[in-house]
Structures are given as structure tokens and as C-alpha cells.
Design a protein around this motif. Sequence first.
Motif, mmCIF file in Angstrom:
data_model
loop_
_atom_site.group_PDB
_atom_site.id
_atom_site.type_symbol
_atom_site.label_atom_id
_atom_site.label_comp_id
_atom_site.label_asym_id
_atom_site.label_seq_id
_atom_site.Cartn_x
_atom_site.Cartn_y
_atom_site.Cartn_z
ATOM 1 N N GLY A 1 0.771 -1.301 -0.130
ATOM 2 C CA GLY A 1 -0.172 -0.143 0.008
ATOM 3 C C GLY A 1 0.693 1.232 0.043
ATOM 4 N N LYS A 2 2.176 1.202 0.215
ATOM 5 C CA LYS A 2 2.844 2.383 0.165
ATOM 6 C C LYS A 2 3.378 2.555 -1.373
ATOM 7 C CE LYS A 2 4.395 2.528 4.949
ATOM 8 N NZ LYS A 2 5.637 2.715 5.873
ATOM 9 N N THR A 3 3.641 3.891 -1.507
ATOM 10 C CA THR A 3 4.108 4.022 -3.104
ATOM 11 C C THR A 3 4.680 5.274 -3.043
ATOM 12 O OG1 THR A 3 3.853 3.964 -5.351
ATOM 13 C CG2 THR A 3 1.691 4.869 -3.907
ATOM 14 N N SER A 4 5.054 6.007 -4.154
ATOM 15 C CA SER A 4 5.636 7.355 -4.254
ATOM 16 C C SER A 4 4.411 8.210 -3.804
ATOM 17 C CB SER A 4 6.138 7.309 -5.729
ATOM 18 O OG SER A 4 5.214 7.433 -6.581
ATOM 19 N N THR A 5 4.813 9.712 -3.976
ATOM 20 C CA THR A 5 3.953 10.526 -3.781
ATOM 21 C C THR A 5 3.086 10.860 -5.064
ATOM 22 O OG1 THR A 5 5.691 12.273 -4.522
ATOM 23 C CG2 THR A 5 5.214 12.123 -2.242
ATOM 24 N N ASP B 1 11.791 -1.358 -5.180
ATOM 25 C CA ASP B 1 12.740 0.202 -5.317
ATOM 26 C C ASP B 1 14.007 -0.686 -5.846
ATOM 27 O OD1 ASP B 1 13.585 2.571 -5.624
ATOM 28 O OD2 ASP B 1 14.205 2.638 -3.613
ATOM 29 N N LEU B 2 14.615 -1.436 -4.819
ATOM 30 C CA LEU B 2 15.967 -2.251 -5.332
ATOM 31 C C LEU B 2 15.803 -2.709 -6.505
ATOM 32 C CD1 LEU B 2 18.996 -2.195 -4.403
ATOM 33 C CD2 LEU B 2 18.233 -4.057 -2.976
ATOM 34 N N THR B 3 14.896 -3.667 -6.768
ATOM 35 C CA THR B 3 14.615 -4.531 -7.742
ATOM 36 C C THR B 3 14.696 -3.737 -9.158
ATOM 37 O OG1 THR B 3 13.273 -6.229 -6.279
ATOM 38 C CG2 THR B 3 13.112 -6.365 -8.932
ATOM 39 N N ALA B 4 13.949 -2.659 -9.246
ATOM 40 C CA ALA B 4 13.785 -1.956 -10.370
ATOM 41 C C ALA B 4 15.016 -1.363 -10.664
ATOM 42 C CB ALA B 4 12.771 -0.803 -10.013
ATOM 43 N N ARG B 5 15.991 -1.080 -9.663
ATOM 44 C CA ARG B 5 16.960 -0.394 -10.037
ATOM 45 C C ARG B 5 18.202 -1.351 -10.544
ATOM 46 N NH1 ARG B 5 18.220 4.563 -5.930
ATOM 47 N NH2 ARG B 5 16.087 4.814 -5.053
ATOM 48 N N VAL B 6 18.089 -2.506 -10.046
ATOM 49 C CA VAL B 6 19.190 -3.650 -10.331
ATOM 50 C C VAL B 6 18.518 -4.321 -11.628
ATOM 51 C CG1 VAL B 6 18.195 -5.466 -9.364
ATOM 52 C CG2 VAL B 6 20.663 -5.199 -9.576
ATOM 53 N N THR B 7 17.400 -4.113 -12.062
ATOM 54 C CA THR B 7 16.995 -4.572 -13.353
ATOM 55 C C THR B 7 16.687 -3.593 -14.421
ATOM 56 O OG1 THR B 7 14.711 -4.689 -12.279
ATOM 57 C CG2 THR B 7 15.970 -6.684 -12.093
ATOM 58 N N ALA B 8 15.358 -2.764 -14.396
ATOM 59 C CA ALA B 8 15.126 -1.952 -15.341
ATOM 60 C C ALA B 8 16.105 -0.924 -15.507
ATOM 61 C CB ALA B 8 13.905 -1.235 -15.163
ATOM 62 N N ASP B 9 16.478 -0.276 -14.403
ATOM 63 C CA ASP B 9 17.557 0.928 -14.712
ATOM 64 C C ASP B 9 18.864 0.390 -15.025
ATOM 65 O OD1 ASP B 9 15.763 2.783 -13.763
ATOM 66 O OD2 ASP B 9 16.391 2.436 -11.459
ATOM 67 N N VAL B 10 19.711 -0.707 -14.909
ATOM 68 C CA VAL B 10 20.701 -1.335 -15.359
ATOM 69 C C VAL B 10 20.407 -1.612 -16.757
ATOM 70 C CG1 VAL B 10 22.291 -3.110 -15.222
ATOM 71 C CG2 VAL B 10 21.822 -2.126 -13.099
ATOM 72 N N SER B 11 19.651 -2.434 -17.109
ATOM 73 C CA SER B 11 19.337 -2.455 -18.586
ATOM 74 C C SER B 11 18.911 -1.196 -19.506
ATOM 75 C CB SER B 11 17.910 -3.250 -18.437
ATOM 76 O OG SER B 11 17.977 -4.483 -17.859
ATOM 77 N N PRO C 1 12.487 15.631 -14.805
ATOM 78 C CA PRO C 1 11.743 15.373 -13.764
ATOM 79 C C PRO C 1 10.547 14.375 -14.199
ATOM 80 C CG PRO C 1 11.274 17.513 -14.441
ATOM 81 C CD PRO C 1 12.583 17.165 -14.927
ATOM 82 N N LEU C 2 10.141 14.359 -15.376
ATOM 83 C CA LEU C 2 9.245 13.599 -15.775
ATOM 84 C C LEU C 2 9.683 12.021 -15.827
ATOM 85 C CD1 LEU C 2 6.533 12.992 -16.974
ATOM 86 C CD2 LEU C 2 7.205 13.253 -19.078
ATOM 87 N N TYR C 3 10.896 11.880 -16.432
ATOM 88 C CA TYR C 3 11.520 10.553 -16.512
ATOM 89 C C TYR C 3 11.956 9.961 -15.011
ATOM 90 C CZ TYR C 3 11.633 10.477 -21.414
ATOM 91 O OH TYR C 3 11.236 10.764 -22.776
ATOM 92 N N ALA C 4 12.251 10.979 -14.102
ATOM 93 C CA ALA C 4 12.423 10.452 -12.802
ATOM 94 C C ALA C 4 11.330 9.911 -11.995
ATOM 95 C CB ALA C 4 13.048 11.676 -11.981
ATOM 96 N N ARG C 5 10.257 10.792 -12.571
ATOM 97 C CA ARG C 5 8.647 10.378 -11.731
ATOM 98 C C ARG C 5 8.385 8.929 -12.298
ATOM 99 N NH1 ARG C 5 7.200 15.677 -12.665
ATOM 100 N NH2 ARG C 5 5.995 15.135 -14.282
ATOM 101 N N GLN C 6 8.704 8.844 -13.614
ATOM 102 C CA GLN C 6 8.195 7.656 -14.305
ATOM 103 C C GLN C 6 9.006 6.240 -13.523
ATOM 104 O OE1 GLN C 6 9.049 7.684 -18.503
ATOM 105 N NE2 GLN C 6 7.380 9.151 -18.835
ATOM 106 N N ARG C 7 10.314 6.563 -13.337
ATOM 107 C CA ARG C 7 11.063 5.536 -12.764
ATOM 108 C C ARG C 7 10.432 5.233 -11.153
ATOM 109 N NH1 ARG C 7 12.235 2.805 -15.931
ATOM 110 N NH2 ARG C 7 13.421 1.546 -14.586
ATOM 111 N N VAL C 8 10.151 6.203 -10.291
ATOM 112 C CA VAL C 8 9.499 6.087 -9.231
ATOM 113 C C VAL C 8 8.408 5.224 -9.187
ATOM 114 C CG1 VAL C 8 9.031 7.486 -6.982
ATOM 115 C CG2 VAL C 8 10.938 8.031 -8.181
#
Length: 619
Positions: free
Chosen positions: A23-27, A157-167, A225-232
Amino acid sequence: MSERLTDDNEHLTDNDERPNETGKTSTETGETLTLLPVATPARTRAAVAELVRPQRRLALGALTVMVASTAVGLLVQPLLGRIVDLAADRGSAAADAITTTALLLVAVAVAQGVSTGFGLSLISRLGETTLARLRERFVERALGLPLERVEKAGAGDLTARVTADVSLIADAVRSALPEFARSLLTIVLTFGALAVLDWRFLLAALVAVPVQAVTARWYVARAVPLYARQRVAGSAQQQQLLDTVGGGSTVRSFRLEREHTERVTERSGSLVALMMQGVRLVLGFYSRLHVAEYLGLAAVLATGCWMVDAGLASIGTATAAALYFHSLFAPVNAALVLLDDAQSATAGLARLVGVTDLPPAQAPSRPAATGEVDISVRGVGHSYRPGHPVLSGVDLTVRAGERVALVGASGAGKTTLARLVAGIQQPAEGTVLVGGVPPAELGAAGAGRTIALLTQETHVFAGPLADDLRLARADATDDELRSALQQVDALDWAEALPEGLRTVVGDGGHRLDGAQTQALALARLVLADPPLVILDEATAEAGSAGARALEKAVARAVDGRTALIVAHRLSQAATADRIVVMDAGRIVETGTHDELRAARGPYAALWDAWSDTRSPGAS
């Protein structure tokens, strides 16, 4: 220092003992997650510079080759212009000169092709090496993060960084970076070539630059800022999917399908909305670029016509100038298109650098204890959220070599106490000492560890079974591996595998069942040989059929060691030297199995309730 013999023990078994991240997520959706940090643009650039600095010679070589290749390619337009002038003469000598010029064009094409290929390979090598070093830093820092920090951020958060962001960054390095570098060089040198033809052609071409610069600035100011919000938002969506799918059985048992579906839909909708913002932003970006192209080309053509009429330039020179500007369409568009990819990659890069910049875990200040150790817990209180204590005023002493079982209802505080003793978390109040030393300060002594923590979440690493066992002790011989397996009654099934200890297990290999997986963890424990063992419901995944055999294996594995056992089955607690009963974060009863049953207190009630659910012969 505490050593995890499984890699997923951050998943708690007492689900009520810490804040549920579900239930927790970004702003973006009005909720919050304590996400891992994201680096600032300045810090991201500095981090890239630090990674590239050891490869200065490679970077300089790649730049030199690409400059030479681009310069050679810029000979095409003047040669074509010369052909135009020669064709206008219509003489026999002109025909021979055209042939010679055409051969020169072929030579230019060959030279540019060879040098471009070599230069792009150098840039790719630079990018791949830099990416590899960044990935290594990220993995090193991520593995050293306190588990409490990872849990608060959420696995997504960590999973997205180590998978999607690295890719994303890898794709940019392999395709966007070489093309972007070549495009920028082409743009700069082409403007220089226009100036060589005539400075007035350069001025005419520069008419497009203000529109392009304003467009690029307009785009970057909105894209970053848009792409940063997309990643979050992507991290939040992935976290919700992990919670919903991973906890599918719980969701169904409590009939929460609709609520979780609505959460997934809400977070997916937020991500889609952000993606559509990106599409609209790109469309506006390209429409402005087309205006710049036509303005610049019209200015260059008009300047060429005027200069030819005035006798200031030949038709061939004006043609070369127009061809130069027209040749800018592809690299300018490519550079600005890749700017879109660069913004996405930069957003991902900032998230990786945010993790690599976290301070490294403090090195333990004391060596591991090699003999027997005791546990001393005094006045310990702990909470995951202010005003919601999980432990309150806990006092507990475990003598060296004693085996103590923690029992109680879910949410009683058993797992939290075990984690504090393991040194995974620090108590908010009071002290925890292992052998007279705070557990976080205990380091390694050779291959030894003071504390080993086993949970029900045992991970089987992909590879030969022998390599999996040697994670606990790299220098163990095959005979020592077999001895460890024999001690936990796992040697028979291990040697019955298709290739024995050489059998590949884990993903893509032979699948181990729950009891075999837990036996593997116990064999690792025997090989690691720590004086203190903490078992957090380590036999819970075995199932009733194999529970009794596995509990006997546990007893042999911890024999002679100090042991703190979070008991899933009261049959396991009954064999302990002492039982500690917890309720609402406090110790409410302690004693042997017989003493507590005779006392007819909380433990006796638990035992009676548990015994009533056992069928004859069940464990």
C-alpha cells in the motif's frame, strides 16, 4: 559479524512485527515509501567522470579516431560541389576530372567506413567497461545495505534499480552512446566546414540554432523530472505486483482480491499517465525541430543564391553549403532523439549512483569469537514506527551452549528479538551483547563467523551443489562436504542426484524440495561452524511429512552451539533446553517444557491448542 546462510532472510515470518510495505508508494499517488536515495545531476556527472578517469587513454583514442573519421566524411560535400562545377563546364577535361573526383568519393567512403567502425568499437569498449565498473559498485553497495534500509524502501525499489535501470543504461551505452558521440562530432565539424566554405554560409546555418537550443532546453527542463517520476512510479508498480503476486495465498484467504486489484490498477494508471505525458512531450519536441530545420535550410539556400548571383561563390560551393546543412538533419535529429534516451538513462543512472554513494557498511571492530558465546539482552525495546512498540523491556540471558526456543503467537516479537541478537538491527532501547560484544561489532576470523542466521526463506544458488555448499566455507573438501551432509541426514539424497555433488541445482537445474532446501542450509551451517546459531522458523517450509526428520537434523547441526530458535512447531520447542514465551513484545514465561506445562500458563495453553490440531502420528 552476523553471517546469513540464506540470502532472503529479510522477509519476516511474524508479519505483524514491522510495518507492512503493502500500500505504500511514491507521492504520485499520495502515499509514501522510504525510497533509496537518488543522486543529483551534478553528483551523477561527477560519478561518471570518476568511472571514466582510469580510462583516459582509451577515451582520448576513441575521440581522436572519431574526429578523424568525421573529418574525412566531410570531404564528400566539397567533392560533390566540384562535380557540379565540372559538369557546368561540359568539357572533355571536365569529364576526366569528374571520374577522378568520383574515385576520390569512393576512397573517402571506404576510409570513413573503416575509421568509423574502429572509433565506434573504442567508444563501445569505453562504455561497456564503465558500465561494468558501475554495476560492480552498485552490487557491492547494495549487498552491504542494512536489511532494515532495504525493507523500508521496499523490494520493488531495489529490484527496479538492479533490473530496469541497469538494462536502460546498458542499452544506452551499447547503442545510444556511440551514435550520440558521432552525431555531436558531425555537427561541430560540419559547422566548421561551412565556415571554411564562407563565413556567410555559417551565419545562415546558425539561424536554426536558437530554435534548436530553445527546444532542447524546453525539452530537458520537462523530461528530466518526468522520467524521474516515471522510474519512481515504475518502482511503486513493481512493489505492488511483488506484494500482490508474492502474497497471493494471503490475499485470497482474506478475500482481498478486489483491494489489491484496485491498487495494481491505480499504480499502473499512474505509470500510464506519466508515459503519455512523455509521448506528448516528445511530439512537441519534434514539431519544434522541424521548424528549425526548414528555417535553416531556407536561409542557406537564400544565401547561396545571393552569393552566386553576386559572383561571390560558384554553384558548386553553394551546392556544397546546402548539402552540408542538409547533412546536419540526420545527426541533429539523432542527437536530439538520443537526448530522449539520454534523459531516461540519466534518470536511471542517478538512481544507481544514489545507491553507490551510500556510505559503506562499517567494518566490524572486533574479530569473530571462536569459542562458546552467551547472549545477554537487557532492557531492550524496539519499534518500526513511532508509537507502535514491538518489544518492550525484554531481558533475556542465554548461557553458552544452551538451546533456547522462542514461542508465541504471530506478532509477539520473536523474529524482531532474533534479528536484534543477529545484529541485523540495532535496538531502540537497551543493549544486546553476544559474548560481551554488540553483535554488529563482531567480524570474521579467517573463515569463521560468530553468528549464523537461518530462516525459512533459504535460497538455492544456481550451480553445482558442491559450489552451493562451499558458500559457507570456500576451502571445504569434498569429504568435508559429504560429512556436513551426513550430519544433517542429507548425504543419501545428495549422492542420489544425477551427478551427485556436481549436480546443477537452482534456477535451470535440478529442483530441490522444501526439506532438501532446508537440509542444504543446515549443511552450510555445519560447514560455517559458528558458535551461535539463530533459527527463525527454519523448518517451516519442510511440510509435516519431513518436519520430524528435519528437526532431528537441526538438533544435530546445533549440537554444542549456543542456539536461539524461533519455533514454528512446538515439538521443536519441547526438545530445547529452555523455552521463552513471548506475548505483545514481552517475555511472559520461561522454563523447560515440563515446567511450563505443569505451570498451566500461556505455554500450556499453546501446547494444548497445538496438540489438539495434531492427528495421531503427525509431527
